[in-house]
Design a protein around this motif. Structure first.
Motif, PDB file in Angstrom:
ATOM      1  N   VAL A   1      -0.089   3.007   5.013  1.00 39.61           N
ATOM      2  CA  VAL A   1       1.193   2.857   3.619  1.00 39.61           C
ATOM      3  C   VAL A   1       1.783   1.606   4.771  1.00 39.61           C
ATOM      4  O   VAL A   1       2.308   1.617   6.016  1.00 39.61           O
ATOM      5  CB  VAL A   1       2.358   4.291   3.505  1.00 39.61           C
ATOM      6  CG1 VAL A   1       1.110   5.216   2.969  1.00 39.61           C
ATOM      7  CG2 VAL A   1       2.805   4.872   5.495  1.00 39.61           C
TER       8      VAL A   1
ATOM      9  N   ASN B   1       1.632   9.497   2.340  1.00 37.29           N
ATOM     10  CA  ASN B   1       2.124   8.624   0.848  1.00 37.29           C
ATOM     11  C   ASN B   1       3.783   8.323   0.482  1.00 37.29           C
ATOM     12  O   ASN B   1       4.123   9.139   1.583  1.00 37.29           O
ATOM     13  CB  ASN B   1       1.946  10.161  -1.015  1.00 37.29           C
ATOM     14  CG  ASN B   1       0.980   9.692  -1.078  1.00 37.29           C
ATOM     15  OD1 ASN B   1      -0.670   9.246  -1.445  1.00 37.29           O
ATOM     16  ND2 ASN B   1      -0.494  11.185  -0.605  1.00 37.29           N
TER      17      ASN B   1
ATOM     18  N   GLY C   1       6.717   8.504   4.965  1.00 41.43           N
ATOM     19  CA  GLY C   1       5.164   9.530   4.774  1.00 41.43           C
ATOM     20  C   GLY C   1       4.790  10.453   4.281  1.00 41.43           C
ATOM     21  O   GLY C   1       5.428  10.750   5.646  1.00 41.43           O
TER      22      GLY C   1
ATOM     23  N   SER D   1       0.873  -1.368  -0.128  1.00 39.89           N
ATOM     24  CA  SER D   1       0.207   0.092  -0.279  1.00 39.89           C
ATOM     25  C   SER D   1       0.736   1.475  -0.199  1.00 39.89           C
ATOM     26  O   SER D   1       1.933   1.316   0.695  1.00 39.89           O
ATOM     27  CB  SER D   1      -0.898  -0.049   0.933  1.00 39.89           C
ATOM     28  OG  SER D   1      -1.519   1.225   1.055  1.00 39.89           O
ATOM     29  N   LEU D   2       0.740   1.820  -0.976  1.00 38.65           N
ATOM     30  CA  LEU D   2       1.171   3.073  -1.348  1.00 38.65           C
ATOM     31  C   LEU D   2       0.436   4.654  -0.689  1.00 38.65           C
ATOM     32  O   LEU D   2       0.766   5.670  -0.668  1.00 38.65           O
ATOM     33  CB  LEU D   2       1.942   3.427  -2.852  1.00 38.65           C
ATOM     34  CG  LEU D   2       2.413   2.282  -3.469  1.00 38.65           C
ATOM     35  CD1 LEU D   2       2.537   2.432  -4.759  1.00 38.65           C
ATOM     36  CD2 LEU D   2       4.109   2.306  -2.748  1.00 38.65           C
ATOM     37  N   THR D   3      -0.765   4.154   0.237  1.00 41.57           N
ATOM     38  CA  THR D   3      -1.159   5.485   0.310  1.00 41.57           C
ATOM     39  C   THR D   3      -1.805   5.145   1.501  1.00 41.57           C
ATOM     40  O   THR D   3      -2.534   4.031   1.614  1.00 41.57           O
ATOM     41  CB  THR D   3      -1.919   6.024  -0.981  1.00 41.57           C
ATOM     42  OG1 THR D   3      -1.276   6.369  -2.198  1.00 41.57           O
ATOM     43  CG2 THR D   3      -3.017   7.151  -0.300  1.00 41.57           C
TER      44      THR D   3
END
Length: 339
Positions: free
Chosen positions: A236, A291, A284, A231-233
């Motif tokens: 995270v 993000n 992040g 997961s990038l968003t």
């Protein structure tokens, strides 16, 4: 937030006390049900138990006192599909969702004789206790696995060196699917950050679908069983494996493409550890939503060994605990279905 999402019981992890002296008007008593009246938790409920101690209810909760019927019998009806359908309709607002006390009082509760209500309540409470026990079994297994993985990953006699993730893998982004194409009927399921929960396998219960692949989609955006997704968003750094099926990758989820001959299970176990997630949270950026990028993930340094037997042993031990957890989760699903 003091009402547990899964069990609807009181949780005292972040307990606070009222400032000053309050009257007993706000004291929670026997046979009281508390109902959340606003926000995303609208409809959530809690039945008071004496063992929870002396509690006051705050402004975002509404109190309902069950006087002439079995409280657990009434409380159980606040966990049915009928109730949650009613909540979704009644809470609809132009801004924050919400239900006031007058609206809550309009929800129809089925009743029968007190003796029959008590029998039904007893059966449901026994099932709830069994489900609560199952949740504890699963939670304890996760804690045990976390402790074992931390022990194995810090043993210099097993993992004598380190390696940068960029030396063995690259991160690839998914495809920016247009929302107009989204529906729930289609050949291809689109995975988003909501499907990467940090469990071993993705949760694909709620996926948007498309029938035909976009013309400009890349090969790596069509997923294979066992692919490592990050997961990038939002939350995270959460990692899950793809299951078998027709899955596509949304741009807010990263696919870890392994470029060297590395034990994939070992790599998954390293990245699914709390240490990796904490590292990604520290990287992040963003005010409204956190993000991380390609460089944040690929620069992560992980413990490693030139001894493939050590790598394989660690991977097999931790995978076996994942299988224990999955089996116990299946039991919990069956118990929930039975209830």
């Amino acid at each position: 937030t003091d009402i547990d999402e899964a069990s609807s019981t009181y949780t005292d992890k972040d307990i606070v006390s009222p400032d000053g002296i309050l009257t007993d008007n706000y004291l929670v008593n026997n046979r009281d049900i508390l109902l959340a009246r606003t926000g995303a938790s609208t409809g959530k409920s809690y039945l008071y138990k004496k063992s929870d101690g002396k509690l006051y209810y705050a402004g975002f909760l509404i109190r309902a006192n069950v006087t002439t019927h079995d409280p657990y019998f009434v409380f159980s009806q606040l966990h049915t599909h009928r109730y949650w359908r009613w909540v979704s309709i009644m809470s609809a607002r132009s801004g924050q969702p919400g239900i006031n006390s007058q609206e809550y009082s309009s929800f129809p509760i089925y009743t029968t004789s007190i003796a029959e209500e008590s029998k039904i309540a007893k059966l449901l409470s026994l099932l709830d206790e069994r489900i609560a026990t199952q949740n504890k079994i699963i939670e304890d297994l996760k804690i045990l696995k976390s402790a074992i993985s931390n022990y194995l990953f810090t043993r210099k006699e097993l993992l004598e060196t380190t390696i940068c993730l960029a030396d063995i893998a690259t991160l690839k982004n998914g495809y920016a699917f247009k929302s107009t194409k989204h529906n729930t009927l289609g050949q291809w399921k689109i995975l988003t950050i909501a499907n990467v929960s940090g469990e071993r396998y993705i949760n694909d219960d709620d996926c948007n679908c498309i029938i035909n692949l976009p013309k400009d989609i890349q090969d790596y955006q069509v997923l294979n069983e066992g692919d490592i997704l990050i997961s990038l968003t939002g939350n995270v750094g959460r990692v899950s494996l793809c299951k078998a099926g027709n899955y596509l990758l949304n741009q807010r989820v990263g696919l870890l493409h392994i470029t060297k001959d590395v034990n994939q299970e070992f790599l998954f176990q390293i990245l699914s550890s709390r240490k990796f997630e904490n590292s990604m949270v520290a990287c992040g950026q963003g005010a409204a939503q956190m993000n991380i990028g390609k460089g944040d993930v690929e620069s992560y340094v992980l413990p490693y060994s030139s001894n493939i037997n050590n790598i394989r042993m660690i991977a097999e031990i931790l995978q076996s605990y994942d299988e224990f957890i999955i089996n116990e989760q299946r039991t919990r699903t069956l118990l929930t279905m039975q209830k």
